[in-house]
Design a protein around this motif. Structure first.
Motif, PDB file in Angstrom:
ATOM      1  N   PHE A  19     -10.579   2.287   1.825  1.00 31.70           N
ATOM      2  CA  PHE A  19     -10.447   2.333   0.371  1.00 31.70           C
ATOM      3  C   PHE A  19      -9.664   1.145  -0.184  1.00 31.70           C
ATOM      4  O   PHE A  19     -10.008   0.614  -1.238  1.00 31.70           O
ATOM      5  N   ALA A  20      -8.614   0.749   0.507  1.00 36.31           N
ATOM      6  CA  ALA A  20      -7.721  -0.296  -0.026  1.00 36.31           C
ATOM      7  C   ALA A  20      -7.224  -1.204   1.100  1.00 36.31           C
ATOM      8  O   ALA A  20      -6.051  -1.156   1.477  1.00 36.31           O
ATOM      9  N   PRO A  21      -8.091  -2.067   1.636  1.00 35.87           N
ATOM     10  CA  PRO A  21      -7.681  -2.933   2.747  1.00 35.87           C
ATOM     11  C   PRO A  21      -6.610  -3.965   2.366  1.00 35.87           C
ATOM     12  O   PRO A  21      -5.959  -4.520   3.247  1.00 35.87           O
ATOM     13  N   GLU A  22      -6.420  -4.189   1.079  1.00 44.12           N
ATOM     14  CA  GLU A  22      -5.364  -5.108   0.644  1.00 44.12           C
ATOM     15  C   GLU A  22      -3.983  -4.469   0.749  1.00 44.12           C
ATOM     16  O   GLU A  22      -2.974  -5.151   0.739  1.00 44.12           O
ATOM     17  N   VAL A  23      -3.952  -3.138   0.850  1.00 45.30           N
ATOM     18  CA  VAL A  23      -2.686  -2.398   0.889  1.00 45.30           C
ATOM     19  C   VAL A  23      -2.424  -1.796   2.274  1.00 45.30           C
ATOM     20  O   VAL A  23      -1.299  -1.806   2.748  1.00 45.30           O
ATOM     21  N   PHE A  24      -3.471  -1.280   2.917  1.00 43.46           N
ATOM     22  CA  PHE A  24      -3.342  -0.603   4.209  1.00 43.46           C
ATOM     23  C   PHE A  24      -3.999  -1.433   5.309  1.00 43.46           C
ATOM     24  O   PHE A  24      -5.012  -2.085   5.087  1.00 43.46           O
ATOM     25  N   ASP A  25      -3.439  -1.343   6.510  1.00 43.59           N
ATOM     26  CA  ASP A  25      -4.023  -2.002   7.674  1.00 43.59           C
ATOM     27  C   ASP A  25      -3.550  -1.254   8.924  1.00 43.59           C
ATOM     28  O   ASP A  25      -2.605  -0.475   8.857  1.00 43.59           O
ATOM     29  N   SER A  36       2.889  -3.555   1.392  1.00 46.98           N
ATOM     30  CA  SER A  36       4.114  -3.413   0.627  1.00 46.98           C
ATOM     31  C   SER A  36       4.198  -1.972   0.162  1.00 46.98           C
ATOM     32  O   SER A  36       3.159  -1.347  -0.091  1.00 46.98           O
ATOM     33  N   ALA A  37       5.396  -1.435   0.032  1.00 46.51           N
ATOM     34  CA  ALA A  37       5.536  -0.072  -0.484  1.00 46.51           C
ATOM     35  C   ALA A  37       5.123  -0.027  -1.957  1.00 46.51           C
ATOM     36  O   ALA A  37       4.591   0.962  -2.426  1.00 46.51           O
ATOM     37  N   GLU A  38       5.356  -1.120  -2.662  1.00 44.60           N
ATOM     38  CA  GLU A  38       4.986  -1.221  -4.081  1.00 44.60           C
ATOM     39  C   GLU A  38       3.503  -1.556  -4.181  1.00 44.60           C
ATOM     40  O   GLU A  38       3.042  -2.551  -3.629  1.00 44.60           O
ATOM     41  N   VAL A  39       2.759  -0.713  -4.887  1.00 41.21           N
ATOM     42  CA  VAL A  39       1.316  -0.896  -5.025  1.00 41.21           C
ATOM     43  C   VAL A  39       1.022  -1.858  -6.172  1.00 41.21           C
ATOM     44  O   VAL A  39       1.481  -1.634  -7.295  1.00 41.21           O
ATOM     45  N   PRO A  40       0.262  -2.929  -5.916  1.00 43.04           N
ATOM     46  CA  PRO A  40      -0.114  -3.850  -6.994  1.00 43.04           C
ATOM     47  C   PRO A  40      -0.931  -3.112  -8.058  1.00 43.04           C
ATOM     48  O   PRO A  40      -1.722  -2.216  -7.736  1.00 43.04           O
ATOM     49  N   GLN A  41      -0.733  -3.463  -9.291  1.00 44.12           N
ATOM     50  CA  GLN A  41      -1.407  -2.784 -10.404  1.00 44.12           C
ATOM     51  C   GLN A  41      -2.920  -2.754 -10.230  1.00 44.12           C
ATOM     52  O   GLN A  41      -3.559  -1.761 -10.540  1.00 44.12           O
ATOM     53  N   ASN A  42      -3.496  -3.827  -9.706  1.00 42.55           N
ATOM     54  CA  ASN A  42      -4.951  -3.880  -9.561  1.00 42.55           C
ATOM     55  C   ASN A  42      -5.461  -3.045  -8.387  1.00 42.55           C
ATOM     56  O   ASN A  42      -6.662  -2.941  -8.175  1.00 42.55           O
ATOM     57  N   VAL A  47      -5.812   2.926  -4.174  1.00 43.77           N
ATOM     58  CA  VAL A  47      -4.771   3.602  -3.399  1.00 43.77           C
ATOM     59  C   VAL A  47      -4.766   5.094  -3.723  1.00 43.77           C
ATOM     60  O   VAL A  47      -4.624   5.932  -2.831  1.00 43.77           O
ATOM     61  N   THR A  48      -4.959   5.442  -4.981  1.00 49.81           N
ATOM     62  CA  THR A  48      -5.034   6.844  -5.379  1.00 49.81           C
ATOM     63  C   THR A  48      -6.190   7.541  -4.665  1.00 49.81           C
ATOM     64  O   THR A  48      -6.050   8.670  -4.179  1.00 49.81           O
ATOM     65  N   GLN A  49      -7.321   6.875  -4.561  1.00 49.85           N
ATOM     66  CA  GLN A  49      -8.470   7.423  -3.833  1.00 49.85           C
ATOM     67  C   GLN A  49      -8.150   7.570  -2.345  1.00 49.85           C
ATOM     68  O   GLN A  49      -8.521   8.558  -1.709  1.00 49.85           O
ATOM     69  N   ASN A  57      -3.132  14.351   4.886  1.00 48.44           N
ATOM     70  CA  ASN A  57      -2.157  14.332   3.781  1.00 48.44           C
ATOM     71  C   ASN A  57      -0.885  13.590   4.182  1.00 48.44           C
ATOM     72  O   ASN A  57       0.227  14.023   3.881  1.00 48.44           O
ATOM     73  N   ALA A  58      -1.068  12.480   4.861  1.00 44.33           N
ATOM     74  CA  ALA A  58       0.068  11.706   5.362  1.00 44.33           C
ATOM     75  C   ALA A  58       0.561  10.666   4.358  1.00 44.33           C
ATOM     76  O   ALA A  58       1.585  10.045   4.585  1.00 44.33           O
ATOM     77  N   LEU A  59      -0.176  10.472   3.269  1.00 40.85           N
ATOM     78  CA  LEU A  59       0.194   9.476   2.273  1.00 40.85           C
ATOM     79  C   LEU A  59       0.759  10.144   1.034  1.00 40.85           C
ATOM     80  O   LEU A  59       0.258  11.185   0.594  1.00 40.85           O
ATOM     81  N   LEU A  60       1.768   9.532   0.464  1.00 42.16           N
ATOM     82  CA  LEU A  60       2.448  10.087  -0.702  1.00 42.16           C
ATOM     83  C   LEU A  60       2.647   8.991  -1.740  1.00 42.16           C
ATOM     84  O   LEU A  60       3.097   7.887  -1.400  1.00 42.16           O
ATOM     85  N   ILE A  61       2.311   9.308  -2.982  1.00 41.46           N
ATOM     86  CA  ILE A  61       2.554   8.382  -4.090  1.00 41.46           C
ATOM     87  C   ILE A  61       3.854   8.777  -4.764  1.00 41.46           C
ATOM     88  O   ILE A  61       4.070   9.942  -5.080  1.00 41.46           O
ATOM     89  N   ARG A  62       4.707   7.788  -4.975  1.00 41.55           N
ATOM     90  CA  ARG A  62       5.953   7.982  -5.712  1.00 41.55           C
ATOM     91  C   ARG A  62       5.915   7.101  -6.950  1.00 41.55           C
ATOM     92  O   ARG A  62       5.514   5.940  -6.860  1.00 41.55           O
ATOM     93  N   SER A  63       6.314   7.652  -8.055  1.00 39.53           N
ATOM     94  CA  SER A  63       6.321   6.871  -9.314  1.00 39.53           C
ATOM     95  C   SER A  63       7.528   5.988  -9.406  1.00 39.53           C
ATOM     96  O   SER A  63       8.547   6.223  -8.889  1.00 39.53           O
TER      97      SER A  63
END
Length: 63
Positions: A19-25, A36-42, A47-49, A57-63
């Motif tokens: 879903f997001a190879p720029e964020v996860f590897d 990075s822990a901080e998700v780029p706006q684009n 990342v939400t998907q 359910n190993a991933l968690l979004i924090r605001s």
């Protein structure tokens, strides 16, 4: 928005990478790596998907 990984749940099956190879590897040891822990706006939608699609359910979004 930040992303966190519960390593005790993560199976490193790489669905999030799809879903997001720029964020996860996956590293050479098949462990999930975050760019990075901080998700780029684009990348927020992707990342939400990825979080919603994690079978463990190993991933968690924090605001």
């Amino acid at each position: 928005m930040e992303i966190d990984v519960d390593r005790s749940l993560c199976e490193a099956n790489a669905i999030c990478v799809g879903f997001a190879p720029e964020v996860f590897d996956l590293d050479d040891d098949e462990e999930l790596v975050l760019a990075s822990a901080e998700v780029p706006q684009n990348q927020v939608e992707r990342v939400t998907q990825a979080v919603a699609s994690c079978p463990k359910n190993a991933l968690l979004i924090r605001s």
